[in-house]
Design an enzyme around this catalytic site. Structure first.
Site, PDB file in Angstrom:
ATOM      1  N   GLU A 183       5.128 -12.108   1.521  1.00 41.90           N
ATOM      2  CA  GLU A 183       4.667 -10.622   1.971  1.00 41.90           C
ATOM      3  C   GLU A 183       5.850 -10.031   3.116  1.00 41.90           C
ATOM      4  O   GLU A 183       6.258 -10.438   3.761  1.00 41.90           O
ATOM      5  CB  GLU A 183       3.251 -10.639   2.878  1.00 41.90           C
ATOM      6  CG  GLU A 183       2.679  -9.683   3.387  1.00 41.90           C
ATOM      7  CD  GLU A 183       1.479  -9.724   4.179  1.00 41.90           C
ATOM      8  OE1 GLU A 183       0.663  -8.988   4.568  1.00 41.90           O
ATOM      9  OE2 GLU A 183       0.960 -10.785   3.936  1.00 41.90           O
ATOM     10  N   LYS A 190      -1.124  -2.610  -0.498  1.00 34.61           N
ATOM     11  CA  LYS A 190      -2.278  -3.385   0.004  1.00 34.61           C
ATOM     12  C   LYS A 190      -3.422  -2.207   0.354  1.00 34.61           C
ATOM     13  O   LYS A 190      -2.875  -1.387   1.062  1.00 34.61           O
ATOM     14  CB  LYS A 190      -1.799  -3.920   1.305  1.00 34.61           C
ATOM     15  CG  LYS A 190      -2.995  -4.937   1.772  1.00 34.61           C
ATOM     16  CD  LYS A 190      -2.461  -5.823   3.137  1.00 34.61           C
ATOM     17  CE  LYS A 190      -3.445  -6.840   3.545  1.00 34.61           C
ATOM     18  NZ  LYS A 190      -3.122  -7.652   4.886  1.00 34.61           N
ATOM     19  N   CYS A 225      -2.543 -10.967   0.786  1.00 36.13           N
ATOM     20  CA  CYS A 225      -2.987 -11.528   2.046  1.00 36.13           C
ATOM     21  C   CYS A 225      -4.492 -11.560   1.769  1.00 36.13           C
ATOM     22  O   CYS A 225      -4.949 -12.028   0.843  1.00 36.13           O
ATOM     23  CB  CYS A 225      -2.470 -11.054   3.173  1.00 36.13           C
ATOM     24  SG  CYS A 225      -2.550 -11.932   4.867  1.00 36.13           S
TER      25      CYS A 225
END
Length: 316
Positions: free
Chosen positions: A51, A144, A178
């Site tokens: 990430e 995200k 995530c």
């Protein structure tokens, strides 16, 4: 054996677990390109990073006490540094990664802090996952959709335009970032895209992240490349204070990267506390074998009673 999905029978993949040079985009990019070459020399055809590898995950959000005083001059300066060292898409950094992909004939998936340079959205940062094909084309950009907790101080909310899978070396490859792995509808939508290889990126793939990654593989009947990174406490910004219990050589991001099969078993890793490159040869025919007992996009989906839709208008 008959190839039911018209895909290659196998694919050599690699997960790069390394420490970026936190807050230094040119140095982090140089290190990433060196690691791509190293993985490619070991015959990897698809290579992924953790990430926001460029230029590192803003772990100071979790560790530095000044963050609670978000209006302080030190926190503002650290944010400004992050913004100045973030990636414009497209830009010189994406061009460098694309050229490496084309030169080495590999697919590359890498997490970046993305900076919007022009209106609309001028100044906004996103936690973004970029997908490059072996021809050197940027084929997907996923932002995200829901930054988690303190992350909302630095990243905007993404949209659904990057929630898709794309062909890399003939296999359908997608990814989530995530805590998106705990969004049930995001998972189902990604399963519906026909993923065969899923990139799961994390700061550290700790125990609950291992569970989420293995569950994703089992649920989606796909291979999962779970990618974490390494980060020392000494990498935290000098402008902010470090908690007393953290010595400079304490690992605040410990890796935990792993490669997982469609039945949830480990093919490589997990590996903690070291910089390394994990390799595995994926037998893509295993997906068809595992779909016999569970296929959440097919005979186990019950579209006659369960339906949902996805809004995929791109924000820009």
């Amino acid at each position: 054996m008959t190839e039911l999905r018209n895909v290659p029978s196998s694919l050599q993949v690699a997960v790069v677990q390394a420490a970026p040079v936190l807050g230094n985009l040119p140095a982090s990019l140089s290190k990433a390109l060196d690691l791509v070459e190293r993985a490619a020399r070991a015959d990897a055809r698809l290579i992924c990073f953790g990430e926001t590898f460029l230029p590192g995950y803003p772990a100071w959000l979790d560790y530095c006490p000044e963050v609670a005083l978000w209006n302080s001059s030190g926190v503002k300066e650290v944010y400004a540094d992050l913004r100045a060292n973030s990636v414009v898409v497209p830009g010189p950094e994406t061009q460098a990664v694309a050229e490496a992909a084309a030169k080495l004939k590999v697919g590359i998936v890498i997490g970046v802090n993305e900076r919007v340079q022009d209106a609309p959205g001028h100044g906004t940062l996103y936690n973004t996952l970029l997908f490059f094909d072996p021809q050197g084309q940027l084929v997907n950009r996923h932002r995200k959709v829901m930054p988690t907790y303190s992350e909302r101080m630095v990243w905007g909310q993404g949209d659904a335009s990057g929630l898709c899978s794309t062909k890399l070396h003939g296999a359908n490859v997608g990814g989530l970032i995530c805590w998106e792995h705990w969004m049930p509808l995001a998972r189902q939508h990604m399963h519906n895209t026909g993923e065969q290889i899923h990139i799961a990126v994390w700061p550290t793939v700790h125990e609950m992240h291992q569970i989420a990654s293995r569950h994703y593989a089992f649920e989606g009947r796909c291979f999962v490349l779970a990618a974490g990174q390494i980060m020392l406490a000494s990498s935290l910004p000098e402008r902010l204070s470090r908690p007393e219990h953290l010595s400079s050589d304490t690992l605040i991001e410990r890796g935990g990267s792993a490669i997982i099969a469609p039945d949830g078993r480990y093919l490589a890793g997990p590996v903690f506390d070291d910089e390394t490159i994990l390799h595995a040869n994926l037998d893509l025919a295993e997906i068809d074998r595992e779909c016999m007992t569970l296929d959440v996009t097919g005979h186990y989906s019950r579209p006659d009673i369960f339906r949902f839709s996805v809004v995929q208008d791109e924000k820009g």
